[in-house]
Write a protein that holds these residues in place. Sequence first.
Motif, PDB file in Angstrom:
ATOM      1  N   LEU A 145      43.096  32.532 -29.409  1.00 27.96           N
ATOM      2  CA  LEU A 145      42.848  32.205 -28.003  1.00 27.96           C
ATOM      3  C   LEU A 145      43.425  33.280 -27.090  1.00 27.96           C
ATOM      4  O   LEU A 145      42.783  33.681 -26.104  1.00 27.96           O
ATOM      5  N   LEU A 146      44.619  33.743 -27.413  1.00 32.43           N
ATOM      6  CA  LEU A 146      45.265  34.778 -26.607  1.00 32.43           C
ATOM      7  C   LEU A 146      44.436  36.067 -26.602  1.00 32.43           C
ATOM      8  O   LEU A 146      44.174  36.654 -25.540  1.00 32.43           O
ATOM      9  N   SER A 190      44.107  33.903 -17.214  1.00 32.04           N
ATOM     10  CA  SER A 190      44.189  32.436 -17.277  1.00 32.04           C
ATOM     11  C   SER A 190      42.834  31.755 -17.112  1.00 32.04           C
ATOM     12  O   SER A 190      42.600  30.684 -17.693  1.00 32.04           O
ATOM     13  N   VAL A 201      46.200  23.917 -22.340  1.00 27.43           N
ATOM     14  CA  VAL A 201      45.864  24.133 -23.757  1.00 27.43           C
ATOM     15  C   VAL A 201      46.614  23.125 -24.632  1.00 27.43           C
ATOM     16  O   VAL A 201      46.013  22.458 -25.500  1.00 27.43           O
ATOM     17  N   THR A 232      41.301  31.827 -20.460  1.00 25.35           N
ATOM     18  CA  THR A 232      42.024  30.874 -21.313  1.00 25.35           C
ATOM     19  C   THR A 232      41.575  29.450 -21.022  1.00 25.35           C
ATOM     20  O   THR A 232      41.307  28.657 -21.931  1.00 25.35           O
ATOM     21  N   TYR A 233      41.489  29.146 -19.747  1.00 28.29           N
ATOM     22  CA  TYR A 233      41.145  27.786 -19.329  1.00 28.29           C
ATOM     23  C   TYR A 233      39.735  27.395 -19.774  1.00 28.29           C
ATOM     24  O   TYR A 233      39.510  26.286 -20.272  1.00 28.29           O
ATOM     25  N   SER A 248      41.046  35.511 -24.835  1.00 23.30           N
ATOM     26  CA  SER A 248      41.212  35.440 -23.381  1.00 23.30           C
ATOM     27  C   SER A 248      41.311  36.838 -22.783  1.00 23.30           C
ATOM     28  O   SER A 248      40.665  37.155 -21.772  1.00 23.30           O
ATOM     29  N   TRP A 303      48.335  27.469 -19.970  1.00 22.47           N
ATOM     30  CA  TRP A 303      48.730  27.164 -21.344  1.00 22.47           C
ATOM     31  C   TRP A 303      49.251  25.740 -21.484  1.00 22.47           C
ATOM     32  O   TRP A 303      49.174  25.157 -22.569  1.00 22.47           O
ATOM     33  N   HIS A 330      39.399  27.635 -24.125  1.00 23.30           N
ATOM     34  CA  HIS A 330      40.300  26.997 -25.096  1.00 23.30           C
ATOM     35  C   HIS A 330      39.721  25.709 -25.665  1.00 23.30           C
ATOM     36  O   HIS A 330      39.929  25.388 -26.832  1.00 23.30           O
ATOM     37  N   LEU A 365      49.245  36.901 -18.528  1.00 26.93           N
ATOM     38  CA  LEU A 365      48.721  35.567 -18.844  1.00 26.93           C
ATOM     39  C   LEU A 365      47.997  34.976 -17.637  1.00 26.93           C
ATOM     40  O   LEU A 365      46.968  34.313 -17.779  1.00 26.93           O
TER      41      LEU A 365
END
Length: 380
Positions: free
Chosen positions: A346-347, A309, A43, A312-313, A350, A40, A316, A305
């Motif tokens: 995004l959360l 991740s 992000v 997310t990575y 993900s 994050w 994003h 998270l």
Amino acid sequence: MAGEPAGSGAARMIAPPIPPQRERFPHLAALTGLRGVAAWFVVFYHARLSLTDWMPEGALAAAGQGYLAVDLFFMLSGFVMWLNYGPKLREQGLSGAKSFWWRRFARIWPLHLAVLGALVAFALLLLATGRDAANYPLAELPLHVLLVQNWGFTPELTWNHPAWSISTELGAYLLFPFAVLAARWESLRPLALVAGVVLCAALLHAVFLVAGAETLGDQITRLGLVRCVLQFGIGILLANLWLAWRGRKSALAVYAACLACGAALLLGAPETLLVPLAFATLLLALALDGGPLARLLSSRPLVWLGDASYATYLVHFPLLVALKLVAVGDDLQIAPAVFAAYLLVLLVLSGALYRWLEKPAQKWLNSRSPYATRRAVPAE
């Protein structure tokens, strides 16, 4: 000899040797939570220039250092790879390398390909509507599909920019079996392992110094691969240090070393030397520690998270590009409410990608591995 049946006048039947049982290491939840926090930070790093109208200066300054999170990822990867695969590769030798490489392919490639496929559709839409698609060069697409785009083949980051680090991680994975067999790292004394960490950090600093790069984020397409491989190597050394020191009350001393590195950075010491050392001491301290910070990072929300991740990575940055196309004016600023909505999307995305794409694809590919072995390796 016990366990050996014998008979008069008959050939002695020798029981097959029982393979040694590899130690099962505890799940270091704090490191999973740390990976989630680091993702994050990346992000906020990529979004920071569109938040200057309302975000406090201190927060912007912190977000401006978010590019360093990938250095932490590289060390974490080396650390986890050793604990999960080092002993197995030590037993099997290079014959186990293909199985390891398949499992890494199953871990990183499906989600990368899915995101890249979405970007191909996006690039075609840009071309069809007469918009600028220079950031999506079709000639470089094969390099991105194969995840070799950051091996010195391209001068600029294109397509999904953050995937450059996944490309360099692939390089580290290819080298890992050879690194395992290069020396008996687990037999080295702690002082020798510490010296190895310092040597890797010094070598990284020297490479950046010769290249004229002042920060770890400089010249990514040229220096990113060596940046990853050396810090991945630091992670391997740290895993062996953890094995030597676990159970001892060493965390406070390692935290003190981390604070010393941080103080040196504030006093103007070079980032390319001190940040790797600071991250190395932080990672080791958290692995050794059971105190408040480790417990916080081990909490269920932060571990979740960390699990999500990778999604997310990877997602994003394309999501941020899409947001800017539809919700950002000429001033390039993102309003607080719009940014909050972006973070929420995004959360959720993900978590959804992790649960319904990333893990099922990994399981499906591993179940069809041509190099499968009887003993399963824990997922990381």
